[in-house]
Enzyme design. Structure first.
Site, PDB file in Angstrom:
ATOM      1  N   THR A 137       8.228  -6.705  -4.783  1.00  0.00           N
ATOM      2  CA  THR A 137       9.590  -6.678  -4.762  1.00  0.00           C
ATOM      3  C   THR A 137      10.315  -7.718  -5.896  1.00  0.00           C
ATOM      4  OG1 THR A 137       9.479  -6.635  -2.430  1.00  0.00           O
ATOM      5  CG2 THR A 137      11.385  -7.634  -3.050  1.00  0.00           C
ATOM      6  N   GLY A 153       0.809  -1.349  -0.203  1.00  0.00           N
ATOM      7  CA  GLY A 153      -0.102  -0.050   0.229  1.00  0.00           C
ATOM      8  C   GLY A 153       0.973   1.295   0.159  1.00  0.00           C
ATOM      9  N   ARG A 164       5.253 -10.964  -7.039  1.00  0.00           N
ATOM     10  CA  ARG A 164       5.033  -9.889  -7.914  1.00  0.00           C
ATOM     11  C   ARG A 164       3.847  -9.035  -7.435  1.00  0.00           C
ATOM     12  NH1 ARG A 164       8.388 -10.811 -12.175  1.00  0.00           N
ATOM     13  NH2 ARG A 164       8.919 -12.702 -12.767  1.00  0.00           N
ATOM     14  N   ALA A 165       3.723  -7.765  -8.085  1.00  0.00           N
ATOM     15  CA  ALA A 165       2.714  -6.930  -7.842  1.00  0.00           C
ATOM     16  C   ALA A 165       1.262  -7.442  -7.907  1.00  0.00           C
ATOM     17  CB  ALA A 165       2.772  -5.644  -8.548  1.00  0.00           C
ATOM     18  N   ILE A 166       0.314  -7.166  -6.872  1.00  0.00           N
ATOM     19  CA  ILE A 166      -0.930  -7.515  -6.964  1.00  0.00           C
ATOM     20  C   ILE A 166      -1.681  -6.212  -7.504  1.00  0.00           C
ATOM     21  CG2 ILE A 166      -2.975  -8.645  -5.823  1.00  0.00           C
ATOM     22  CD1 ILE A 166      -1.058 -10.002  -4.201  1.00  0.00           C
ATOM     23  N   LYS A 194      -3.044   0.990   3.039  1.00  0.00           N
ATOM     24  CA  LYS A 194      -4.066  -0.318   3.088  1.00  0.00           C
ATOM     25  C   LYS A 194      -4.833  -0.055   4.587  1.00  0.00           C
ATOM     26  CE  LYS A 194      -2.205  -3.609  -0.038  1.00  0.00           C
ATOM     27  NZ  LYS A 194      -1.828  -4.928  -0.310  1.00  0.00           N
ATOM     28  N   ASP A 207      -7.870  -7.455  -2.262  1.00  0.00           N
ATOM     29  CA  ASP A 207      -6.610  -7.925  -1.254  1.00  0.00           C
ATOM     30  C   ASP A 207      -7.568  -7.797   0.255  1.00  0.00           C
ATOM     31  OD1 ASP A 207      -4.415  -8.599  -0.639  1.00  0.00           O
ATOM     32  OD2 ASP A 207      -3.357  -6.418  -0.596  1.00  0.00           O
TER      33      ASP A 207
END
Length: 509
Positions: A210, A175, A202-204, A295, A263
């Site tokens: 990262t 976030g 990996r990015a959601i 978030k 998420d």
């Protein structure tokens, strides 16, 4: 009987089969598009289950062929032209449990186990996976349900054992754009001699995970054997967890969560802990940033989430230290894989231009992890982490790990499209909206386009004059450039006021 044909189509974690409309089986078996079929290879047990698509062009597929997407063909593990048969697939029994969850009922251990096994065997379409995720998000998951789901996801794949009493890891719930502390913490910990085999996602819903950022510098898709070789030699690594088949059901769920921008709390906790447990971690540091556009918005939410992590971790024998950090603005200057990798390298190289906030937060997190070592006295971790960074040992360790994983040799090309967002008034930067910055960077093409993203020129507390550049948007393609710049013009990410905000240095709340 049909001949298998591999079709070079990436269907993202979903088995898809293709059949010509004029194939006799199409009418005889009552097949239709989007139904699931079982594919048999001369045995009574189906080799794979796939979602069916219908083709009308014989240039793509002959009437006696069964086309398979890249993932389905790899899973079938047969050569082109192999003979197979097909039949309509039976509905997965665990869908009954999904319907229970949609109705708001709690599920037991066996029901979560069966759901995860059916997802793993591709018996769920993406629509059915989405129904499961939405049901869990809407109805919520009880603490015991999160434990059951976590356990089921751990058991869906491999589980590593490093043969050490202390194997450390860290995770930020996300976030906060640019918060790439792991890539600084890991080499500090490894240089100290503690084991930190870091598998990252990996990015959601963010412009970069990262693993996406590390991929700018090194290969991240390593087999378990390759991971073990790197860790054995260097005490650390930073790879993508997907190729190692660690909690693979989690990756399949994420492939549906990503386009839905979902998420939910219970799913997030199960996702994070299943990966850490499967990776063989014994000690875990979790960073929960709190801020108006993070978030987690309030300390009360963060404390509740901390208790949940500690409760589930304790059931697995995983020692967890949860820190609640300041999430009021992005960390570092770059947002997007290449720009974040640049910031990480500046910090590791002790460059005067390195973002101070990224450096300081990384040192404080590394200090907490170093104190997992019984030989490090409480309160001394930060000083030790700083000494390792300033001595150059962390940078040396990072370069060694990059070379061991496989250094990226192809240079990132120059970004053709740039746009500077400027201040409309003079004053001081009071706040930066994390969500608007992240959305703008994503619209610009990050993380798919490693070059794309945002460079933050001004941060909170900085003085600005009307017309000063606040941040620069980078995009590789005109359409994405237009999306990002239009969004940035319509949404004000920076809040500027006449009075200077109170200076704070409490990275941990």
């Amino acid at each position: 009987m049909l001949r298998v044909k591999a079709l070079a189509i990436d269907t993202l974690q979903e088995n898809v089969a293709y059949l010509h409309r004029d194939c006799p089986l199409y009418s005889i078996e009552g097949l239709q598009a989007l139904m699931k079929i079982e594919v048999f290879c001369q045995t009574k047990q189906p080799a794979i289950v796939a979602v069916l698509n219908i083709v009308d062009d014989t240039k793509i597929l002959d009437i006696d062929e069964l086309g398979l997407s890249s993932q389905a063909f790899k899973q079938l593990a047969k050569k082109n032209g192999s003979i197979v048969s097909i039949a309509p697939a039976k509905p997965p029994r665990s869908l009954t449990a999904v319907h229970k969850k949609i109705s708001g009922e709690a599920l037991n251990k066996d029901e979560f186990q069966q759901i995860c096994q059916d997802i793993l065997q591709s018996r769920y379409s993406k629509m059915e996976i989405a129904a499961f995720l939405v049901a869990c998000s809407h109805s919520g998951l009880e603490r015991e349900e999160i434990f059951f789901l976590t356990k089921a996801m751990v058991e869906s794949g491999e589980r590593l054992n490093w043969g050490e009493s202390i194997v450390v890891d860290k995770h930020c719930i996300g976030g906060i754009p640019g918060n790439r502390t792991t890539m600084i913490v890991m080499p500090i910990i490894a240089a100290h001699g503690m084991l930190m085999p870091k598998t990252s996602s990996r990015a959601i819903t963010s412009p970069a995970g990262t693993a996406d950022t590390m991929e700018v510098l090194a290969q991240v898709e390593l087999s378990i054997q390759q991971m073990q070789a790197v860790v054995q030699q260097h005490k650390g690594m930073l790879t993508w967890g997907g190729t190692a088949k660690l909690a693979p059901v989690d990756d399949m769920l994420i492939s549906v969560e990503r386009p839905l921008s979902m998420d939910s709390t219970g799913q997030m906790v199960a996702s994070i802990l299943s990966k850490k447990i499967a990776a063989g971690s014994t000690h875990l540091l979790i960073d929960i940033p709190v801020g108006p556009s993070a978030k987690v918005h309030h300390n009360q939410q963060a404390l509740k989430l901390r208790k949940l992590f500690e409760y589930i971790g304790d059931l697995f024998g995983l020692y967890i230290d949860v820190v609640i950090s300041d999430g009021s603005q992005p960390i570092g200057n770059g947002v997007g894989p290449a720009l974040e990798a640049r910031d990480v390298q500046l910090v590791l190289q002790n460059d005067p231009k390195a973002p101070f906030d990224l450096r300081e937060k990384s040192l404080r997190l590394a200090g907490r992890i170093l104190e997992f070592d019984p030989d490090v006295r409480g309160g001394q971790g930060y000083i030790l982490a700083r000494d390792i960074l300033e001595s150059g040992r962390a940078d040396e360790k990072m370069q060694a790990i990059i070379n061991a994983q496989g250094k990226q040799t192809s240079a990132i090309s120059q970004v053709p499209f740039q746009f500077a967002v400027c201040a409309k008034t003079s004053g001081f930067v009071q706040a930066i909206d994390n969500l608007i910055i992240a959305t703008t960077a994503s619209l610009a093409g990050a993380p798919t386009d490693k070059r794309a993203g945002i460079d933050l020129i001004k941060k909170v507390h900085d003085k600005v004059n009307q017309g000063d550049t606040l941040f620069i948007i980078y995009a590789g393609y005109k359409s994405e450039f237009d999306f990002a710049t239009d969004y940035a013009k319509r949404n004000n990410a920076y809040h500027i006021s006449k009075s200077k905000p109170q200076q704070q240095d409490n990275y941990f709340i």
